[in-house]
Structure formats: structure tokens, C-alpha cells
Design a protein around this motif. Structure first.
Motif, PDB file in Angstrom:
ATOM      1  N   LEU A   1      17.494  -7.686  -3.026  1.00 14.26           N
ATOM      2  CA  LEU A   1      16.735  -7.425  -4.202  1.00 14.26           C
ATOM      3  C   LEU A   1      17.348  -6.674  -5.171  1.00 14.26           C
ATOM      4  O   LEU A   1      17.258  -6.881  -6.310  1.00 14.26           O
ATOM      5  CB  LEU A   1      15.389  -7.181  -3.850  1.00 14.26           C
ATOM      6  CG  LEU A   1      14.188  -7.115  -4.892  1.00 14.26           C
ATOM      7  CD1 LEU A   1      14.188  -8.207  -5.770  1.00 14.26           C
ATOM      8  CD2 LEU A   1      12.925  -6.408  -4.565  1.00 14.26           C
TER       9      LEU A   1
ATOM     10  N   ALA B   1      19.803  -8.553  -7.050  1.00 17.57           N
ATOM     11  CA  ALA B   1      19.357  -9.291  -7.642  1.00 17.57           C
ATOM     12  C   ALA B   1      18.735  -9.113  -8.900  1.00 17.57           C
ATOM     13  O   ALA B   1      18.896  -9.462 -10.224  1.00 17.57           O
ATOM     14  CB  ALA B   1      18.409 -10.392  -7.072  1.00 17.57           C
TER      15      ALA B   1
ATOM     16  N   ARG C   1       7.563  -9.863   1.151  1.00 21.42           N
ATOM     17  CA  ARG C   1       8.601 -10.930   1.204  1.00 21.42           C
ATOM     18  C   ARG C   1       7.869 -11.921   2.232  1.00 21.42           C
ATOM     19  O   ARG C   1       7.502 -11.502   3.409  1.00 21.42           O
ATOM     20  CB  ARG C   1      10.000 -10.469   1.677  1.00 21.42           C
ATOM     21  CG  ARG C   1      11.079 -11.870   1.916  1.00 21.42           C
ATOM     22  CD  ARG C   1      12.284 -11.117   2.015  1.00 21.42           C
ATOM     23  NE  ARG C   1      12.509 -10.238   3.001  1.00 21.42           N
ATOM     24  CZ  ARG C   1      12.775 -10.612   4.390  1.00 21.42           C
ATOM     25  NH1 ARG C   1      12.679 -11.907   4.438  1.00 21.42           N
ATOM     26  NH2 ARG C   1      12.821  -9.697   5.257  1.00 21.42           N
TER      27      ARG C   1
ATOM     28  N   VAL D   1       8.311 -11.605  -3.344  1.00 20.65           N
ATOM     29  CA  VAL D   1       9.843 -11.855  -3.522  1.00 20.65           C
ATOM     30  C   VAL D   1      10.211 -13.064  -2.684  1.00 20.65           C
ATOM     31  O   VAL D   1      10.092 -13.425  -1.617  1.00 20.65           O
ATOM     32  CB  VAL D   1      10.719 -10.698  -2.969  1.00 20.65           C
ATOM     33  CG1 VAL D   1      12.101 -10.839  -2.988  1.00 20.65           C
ATOM     34  CG2 VAL D   1      10.167  -9.358  -3.708  1.00 20.65           C
TER      35      VAL D   1
ATOM     36  N   THR E   1      12.212 -16.120  -1.051  1.00 22.58           N
ATOM     37  CA  THR E   1      13.644 -16.323  -0.165  1.00 22.58           C
ATOM     38  C   THR E   1      14.536 -17.370  -0.899  1.00 22.58           C
ATOM     39  O   THR E   1      13.804 -18.291  -1.669  1.00 22.58           O
ATOM     40  CB  THR E   1      13.337 -16.886   1.304  1.00 22.58           C
ATOM     41  OG1 THR E   1      12.385 -17.993   1.132  1.00 22.58           O
ATOM     42  CG2 THR E   1      12.421 -15.781   1.866  1.00 22.58           C
ATOM     43  N   GLU E   2      15.777 -17.285  -1.067  1.00 21.72           N
ATOM     44  CA  GLU E   2      16.395 -17.889  -1.789  1.00 21.72           C
ATOM     45  C   GLU E   2      17.851 -18.484  -0.790  1.00 21.72           C
ATOM     46  O   GLU E   2      18.661 -17.484  -0.421  1.00 21.72           O
ATOM     47  CB  GLU E   2      16.849 -17.233  -3.031  1.00 21.72           C
ATOM     48  CG  GLU E   2      17.730 -18.443  -3.865  1.00 21.72           C
ATOM     49  CD  GLU E   2      18.117 -17.908  -5.211  1.00 21.72           C
ATOM     50  OE1 GLU E   2      17.379 -18.035  -5.988  1.00 21.72           O
ATOM     51  OE2 GLU E   2      19.020 -16.989  -5.391  1.00 21.72           O
TER      52      GLU E   2
ATOM     53  N   GLY F   1      20.374 -13.552  -7.012  1.00 19.13           N
ATOM     54  CA  GLY F   1      20.081 -13.811  -8.195  1.00 19.13           C
ATOM     55  C   GLY F   1      20.999 -14.351  -9.122  1.00 19.13           C
ATOM     56  O   GLY F   1      20.679 -14.531 -10.620  1.00 19.13           O
TER      57      GLY F   1
ATOM     58  N   LEU G   1      14.735 -16.528  -6.839  1.00 18.80           N
ATOM     59  CA  LEU G   1      14.934 -15.176  -6.858  1.00 18.80           C
ATOM     60  C   LEU G   1      15.107 -14.353  -8.187  1.00 18.80           C
ATOM     61  O   LEU G   1      14.609 -13.648  -8.784  1.00 18.80           O
ATOM     62  CB  LEU G   1      15.949 -14.614  -6.087  1.00 18.80           C
ATOM     63  CG  LEU G   1      16.318 -13.065  -5.699  1.00 18.80           C
ATOM     64  CD1 LEU G   1      14.795 -12.658  -5.281  1.00 18.80           C
ATOM     65  CD2 LEU G   1      17.348 -13.124  -4.657  1.00 18.80           C
TER      66      LEU G   1
ATOM     67  N   CYS H   1      12.873 -11.813 -10.559  1.00 17.69           N
ATOM     68  CA  CYS H   1      13.395 -10.513 -11.349  1.00 17.69           C
ATOM     69  C   CYS H   1      13.178 -10.846 -12.940  1.00 17.69           C
ATOM     70  O   CYS H   1      13.170  -9.643 -13.409  1.00 17.69           O
ATOM     71  CB  CYS H   1      15.127 -10.374 -10.775  1.00 17.69           C
ATOM     72  SG  CYS H   1      15.456 -10.218  -9.370  1.00 17.69           S
TER      73      CYS H   1
END
Length: 364
Positions: free
Chosen positions: A148, A151, A301, A325, A327-328, A339, A346, A350
Motif C-alpha cells: 500500500l 501504491a 484488506r 484496500v 487486492t490486485e 498501483g 488499487l 489510492c
């Protein structure tokens, strides 16, 4: 010795880069002031009185007036950023002369040298509003705090904001690795271990690796696992003076160095997976960090354990909710940082975060 005299009028030159102005005929004092300007990286203008030329007196971001020259400035236009400088510690009349010329500060050398160097350096760097500084902490190991943090920094830089990403966790493996730049040229934390006092913001920025349009301060592959707290304070302060955004990836423990980082944060994000054991672990982290950090929020998350959602996690921890948050999945080519996909979930999280803190007045 340094003292302040309060004025309410704003300065038109405040926060702008420029050359300080020195007004004195005292050769010995002038030598001292030139030496201090050199130490701060500034090239001053020198005059014996109010400089000729329209606007030059008003436009100088900082004016250093030798006590010998105070009488020659009594008719000058009042402005902020005037410092009356002398050497006679026993001269009580210096305060009256400072009032007569509208000085903000009275400073005696050599005692006030460090204060003056810092003030001149602010002028040389064009210091304005400090960077919005966000710390990211994992509620437990493997919570995704480093992901995070990266990102957030990548998204900030993509939006055109000057961005610094700081890896404050020496045992985390290195954010430069996570960004794919472990071999990038530039300094790492051990190079700043001896830093004390003031670090130049511009010099810091230029010395660090540039990855994905942002600057990164991470760890090298050596054995160093800490830098002195004074160095942490000096380096983070330098990064904040450049404005924009600073993102700090923090460990889950508080030592002297981490305490210095926390003291410079505007807000913290505690990343918590939505499972009961993670919430229990995060509760301990929140208790410790909440005693130091005035604004701590939870970023939840998924996936969610039965009976939990982001609101419930925030309620259990007693913290404001920053959001969920997402997940990616990593891109197939592995070439994008966290990010780094502009329309990915994500990155959208942000972007929303930066928009919200800007609306709340915490960023420009």
C-alpha cells in the motif's frame, strides 16, 4: 541568543526562493554572515543601507540587518523577514532598535548561528508548505503495508505531485526491490547515518534513486539495520520541506528512530486483514502507535472472515475507517509496481485517498 518580535502582516515573499539581503558596514559581522550564508548554500546581496531599485527591499525573502545599520533603516517600508543581528550580548538597547525597524527577530552571534543557518537555508530552498506526510503500518506481519505504501507513492507521483517514498523498516526487504529498482543508482539509508542538524532538501532529492517518477529512500543489501534517530529526524525534515507528499513505510515496533518518524507524520494508515487474529494483533499495534500518532486510521484488506466487514473492523479497533484496500493481481509481465495500473482497483483506492485528505485540508 535569538528572540522573536510578533507581527501579523503576511510577507509577499514568504515561501519563495530568493537571495537573502545583508545590510551592514561592519566588516567583521559581514564576514560572519557571509560564512553562514555559504554554509546554508545561499548567495546573498550586500548593501550598506536600503537597496536602490524599485521593489528590491520588499522582494528579498530574508533581510539580515547588522546592528550598526539599524539607524539607517528607520524610514524603510515595514515588512516581514527582517532579522537584526549583533554581537554585544549586554546591549539592552538592541530590542528598541529592532522595534524601530520592524524586525521579526533579534539574534546575537555566535550563539544564534545554527538558527540563522537554518533560516537562510529555508530561503535558499524556497521553503513553502511542508509535504503531506503519511505513514503506513501493518496490523500484523504480511498485512500488505509495504504494498500500500508503494501504491500510494506511485499514484501520487502519477498525479504530478513531488513524491518521496521512505522505507523505515530495515527488515522489510527493501521498497526499491518491490518497485523493481534494487540496482538503481542513488544513496540508501546507511549513507545518511552520520546526518545531523539540517540536510538540504534539494540535495537529498537529487541523491536518491528515481523510480516511477518518485524518489525512494530504502536500505541497501548490507548489514545495517538502523540509523541514529537524529539522522531520521534530519532526513525526513528535509524531505518534508520540499513539499508534495511523503509516504513512510513503518515497522510494527516503535524504537527511537521510528518515534522520530512518527513525530513528523500528518496521519497514519494501519493496514488490517479482515480476520479475527489480525484484528487482535492490530489492536496491540494501534494501542502503541496511537499514543504517539495523533491521527491514525484503519485501512481494511479482504477477503472478510464471517461476521466481519470494514466497518466492524474499524469499530473493534476504535479507529476511523480510511477504506477497504482492494487486492490486485500482479500484471502478467511483472513490469508494473503496486498501483502502477492507472485504472486498477488499487490505484483507484489510492486516488480516492489522496482526494479525501485534500478535501479535508491536509494537502494542497
Amino acid at each position: 541568543m535569538a528572540g522573536a518580535i510578533t507581527h501579523d502582516r503576511p510577507s509577499a515573499a514568504e515561501g519563495r526562493q530568493g537571495r537573502p539581503l545583508i545590510v551592514t558596514e561592519d566588516v567583521e559581522l559581514l564576514d560572519d554572515l557571509l560564512r553562514l550564508c555559504a554554509a546554508a548554500g545561499a548567495r546573498p546581496e550586500v548593501h550598506h543601507g536600503v537597496p536602490q531599485g524599485r521593489g528590491r527591499w520588499e522582494a528579498a525573502p530574508l533581510v539580515l540587518v547588522g546592528d550598526d545599520a539599524a539607524r539607517r533603516l528607520r524610514g524603510a517600508a515595514r515588512r516581514r523577514g527582517v532579522v537584526l543581528v549583533g554581537k554585544n550580548q549586554d546591549d539592552s538597547g538592541v530590542w528598541q532598535r529592532a522595534v524601530e525597524i520592524g524586525a521579526d527577530h533579534v539574534l546575537m552571534l555566535p550563539d544564534g548561528e545554527q538558527w540563522l543557518v537554518d533560516r537562510i537555508a529555508d530561503v535558499a530552498e524556497g521553503v513553502g508548505r511542508p509535504a503531506l506526510t503519511v505513514g503506513v503500518i501493518g496490523g500484523r506481519g504480511g498485512a500488505g503495508a509495504s504494498t500500500l505504501a508503494c501504491a500510494l507513492a506511485v499514484t501520487s507521483a502519477r498525479q504530478g505531485t513531488r513524491t518521496l517514498l521512505v522505507d523505515a523498516d530495515p527488515l522489510g526487504g527493501g521498497l526499491d526491490v518491490l518497485l523493481g529498482g534494487e540496482s538503481a543508482d542513488g544513496l540508501r539509508w546507511p549513507a545518511f547515518a552520520a546526518s545531523r542538524g539540517r540536510v538540504g532538501g534539494g540535495a537529498l532529492e537529487e541523491s536518491l534513486p528515481e523510480l516511477h517518477s518518485l524518489r525512494v529512500l530504502s536500505w541497501d543489501r548490507g548489514d545495517a539495520v538502523a540509523v541514529p534517530p537524529q539522522a531520521v529526524r534530519a532526513v525526513l525534515a528535509a524531505g518534508r520541506r520540499r513539499g508534495g507528499a511523503v509516504v513512510v513505510d513503518l515497522p510494527r515496533r516503535i524504537d527511537e528512530g521510528v518515534a522520530e518518524a512518527l513525530a513528523q507524520l500528518d496521519l497514519g494508515l494501519l493496514v488490517v486483514p479482515a480476520e479475527l487474529r489480525a484484528v487482535a494483533a492490530a489492536s496491540r499495534v494501534a494501542s502503541a502507535f496511537g499514543m504517539v500518532l495523533r491521527d491514525l486510521r484503519v485501512a481494511v484488506r479482504g477477503p472478510y472472515a464471517p461476521g466481519l466487514d470494514d466497518q466492524e473492523v474499524a469499530r473493534l479497533l476504535g479507529l476511523p475507517l480510511a477504506g477497504e484496500v482492494p487486492t490486485e493481481a500482479a500484471p502478467p509481465d511483472g513490469g508494473k509496481p503496486p498501483g502502477g495500473v492507472p485504472r486498477g482497483p488499487l490505484a483507484r483506492f489510492c486516488e480516492g485517498f489522496w482526494e479525501r485528505v485534500a478535501v479535508r485540508g491536509e494537502a494542497t
